[in-house]
Write an enzyme that holds these catalytic residues in place. Structure first.
Site, PDB file in Angstrom:
ATOM      1  CE  LYS A 214      -4.212  -1.979   0.293  1.00  0.00           C
ATOM      2  NZ  LYS A 214      -5.222  -2.036  -0.973  1.00  0.00           N
ATOM      3  CG  ASP A 243      -3.956  -0.662  -4.007  1.00  0.00           C
ATOM      4  OD1 ASP A 243      -4.406   0.374  -4.431  1.00  0.00           O
ATOM      5  OD2 ASP A 243      -4.667  -1.400  -3.233  1.00  0.00           O
ATOM      6  CD  GLU A 269      -4.919  -2.477  -6.726  1.00  0.00           C
ATOM      7  OE1 GLU A 269      -5.955  -2.884  -6.067  1.00  0.00           O
ATOM      8  OE2 GLU A 269      -3.908  -3.379  -6.681  1.00  0.00           O
ATOM      9  CD  GLU A 296     -10.417  -1.529  -3.567  1.00  0.00           C
ATOM     10  OE1 GLU A 296     -10.469  -1.381  -2.490  1.00  0.00           O
ATOM     11  OE2 GLU A 296      -8.891  -1.589  -3.824  1.00  0.00           O
ATOM     12  CG  ASP A 319     -14.808  -7.032  -5.512  1.00  0.00           C
ATOM     13  OD1 ASP A 319     -15.657  -8.107  -5.259  1.00  0.00           O
ATOM     14  OD2 ASP A 319     -13.940  -6.681  -4.388  1.00  0.00           O
ATOM     15  CG  HIS A 346     -10.837  -5.199  -4.623  1.00  0.00           C
ATOM     16  ND1 HIS A 346     -11.897  -5.438  -3.988  1.00  0.00           N
ATOM     17  CD2 HIS A 346      -9.676  -4.968  -3.786  1.00  0.00           C
ATOM     18  CE1 HIS A 346     -11.830  -4.981  -2.563  1.00  0.00           C
ATOM     19  NE2 HIS A 346     -10.359  -4.658  -2.597  1.00  0.00           N
TER      20      HIS A 346
END
Length: 410
Positions: A214, A243, A269, A296, A319, A346
């Protein structure tokens, strides 16, 4: 016949700093759970994923949709589910609140996913097998292609699936080898540098060949430092994904993404706002050959269509517990196949439902079996938790979609 419905609000506080990202610093993983009881004694379970206080709103909307299924036969319903999905998503009482996004669409996902679970259980099959055994026409009848006709028609989707029939047996070998996973828990946002380093080492020992960090810190140097830690521990051959969880504006995204190229990210991401297709297109061109992944927070098939048409995404992370459920997930997967873009979901479901869907995508649709995100934090709450060994998802064998939660009964 479906004779009873129930919708439950299930929330799970995570341990430590698990689940934290640049936007969601203290998430409560939550499910709006729909259950459909059939008079044969079988119950279908589906859910949508949220992060806390909004979960009760989704539950309220899901009750509205689920009541419309009472008295329906699940086999007859799924034979033309695409028509029902369109009717529900265009319901005049709720459409103004979307259309096809937000609370009402999450609610539809919960109900839709329960339908697919009940259908598979009635057949006595895991969902992946039910879907893979369907004819192209039967698959397409569960989908809604409205607003996609300029990019993919129902007839074109049947042809696409028919063309993949010849290779199904060969691609079915993945049922024995298992579907590759990647570790998304090595680098949650609030983890210390030392914990990131430790987690990377554990992921490698556990057999993962891909992992995600992250990013999106107020200080970009923190992101750069931590990305280099992951690359240092992982080595050159492991795929490292970054991400940002929508944290950056476009100028910042261009600047920071260029600085992160030194770690050779497999993708970056959700760099900026998920509704901003043109910003992603510009960013993708600015930082090429580094690739973008997103989905996502993309709420429906129409916006995914726009991303594909704009050539703004190299990986699509649709997702099924965020868009309108399994039906819309499969529709987006077909769109991606048409445009030649891989689907790497995701997993708001913690991989439970998606382990079935990626098998179908690979076997019946011909998508490359890249890998599936693995998040273990809610594993103990599932009746049939996803089984990941040596970095690989083992093929689920139980009937249904693996979405039953312990303690959630109708």
């Amino acid at each position: 016949m479906i004779y009873k419905i129930a919708v439950k609000d299930a929330r799970y506080k995570l341990d430590g700093n698990a689940g934290s990202d640049a936007i969601h610093r203290d998430p409560v993983y939550s499910y709006a759970v729909t259950q459909l009881a059939d008079d044969s004694g079988i119950t279908g379970t589906g859910f949508a994923f949220t992060l806390g206080e909004g979960n009760d709103l989704v539950c309220k909307a899901a009750e509205y949709y689920a009541q419309k299924l009472v008295g329906k036969d699940i086999e007859e319903t799924m034979a033309d589910f695409g028509t029902l999905f369109k009717q529900l998503s265009d319901d005049q009482q709720f459409r103004w609140l979307g259309p096809h996004k937000g609370v009402v669409h999450l609610a539809l996902a919960s109900v839709t996913n329960a339908c697919y679970d009940l259908w598979a259980k009635k057949k006595g099959l895991p969902l992946w097998k039910l879907l893979a055994d369907l004819s192209p026409e039967a698959v397409v009848n569960t989908l809604d292609f409205s607003y996609l006709e300029d990019a993919l028609t129902k007839e074109q989707a049947i042809v696409l699936l028919t063309e993949q029939q010849a290779g199904k047996a060969t691609r079915g070998g993945i049922l024995k080898t298992g579907y590759p996973g990647y570790d998304t828990s090595v680098g949650w946002f609030n983890y210390s540098d030392e914990k990131v380093r430790e987690n990377c080492k554990k992921a490698i020992v556990a057999g993962f060949t891909a992992m995600k960090l992250k990013v999106g810190s107020a200080d970009p140097e923190r992101d750069i430092r931590r990305a280099h830690i992951v690359r240092e521990v992982a080595g050159a051959d492991v795929k490292v994904m970054l991400d940002a969880n929508q944290q950056w504006n476009l100028p910042d995204a261009i600047s920071i993404c260029k600085k992160l190229t030194d770690v050779n990210p497999y993708w970056i991401e959700e760099p900026t706002h998920p509704d901003d297709v043109l910003a992603h297109r510009k960013l993708a061109r600015e930082i090429a050959p580094v690739k973008l992944a997103l989905g996502e927070h993309v709420p429906n098939k129409v916006i995914f269509k726009n991303y594909l048409q704009a050539e703004a995404a190299a990986f699509v992370q649709v997702d099924a517990v965020r868009v309108g459920g399994v039906s819309e997930f499969l529709t987006v997967s077909l769109l991606c196949k048409k445009f030649g873009i891989p689907v790497v979901p995701h997993v708001g479901d913690m991989g439970q439902l998606h382990q079935h869907l990626v098998l179908f995508n690979h076997i019946a649709m011909g998508h490359e079996a890249l890998f599936l995100e693995h998040i273990p934090h809610l594993q103990k709450h599932f009746v049939h938790p996803a089984n990941v060994k040596n970095g690989v998802y083992e093929t689920p064998q139980e009937a249904g979609s693996s979405c039953e939660l312990i303690g959630i009964t109708i």
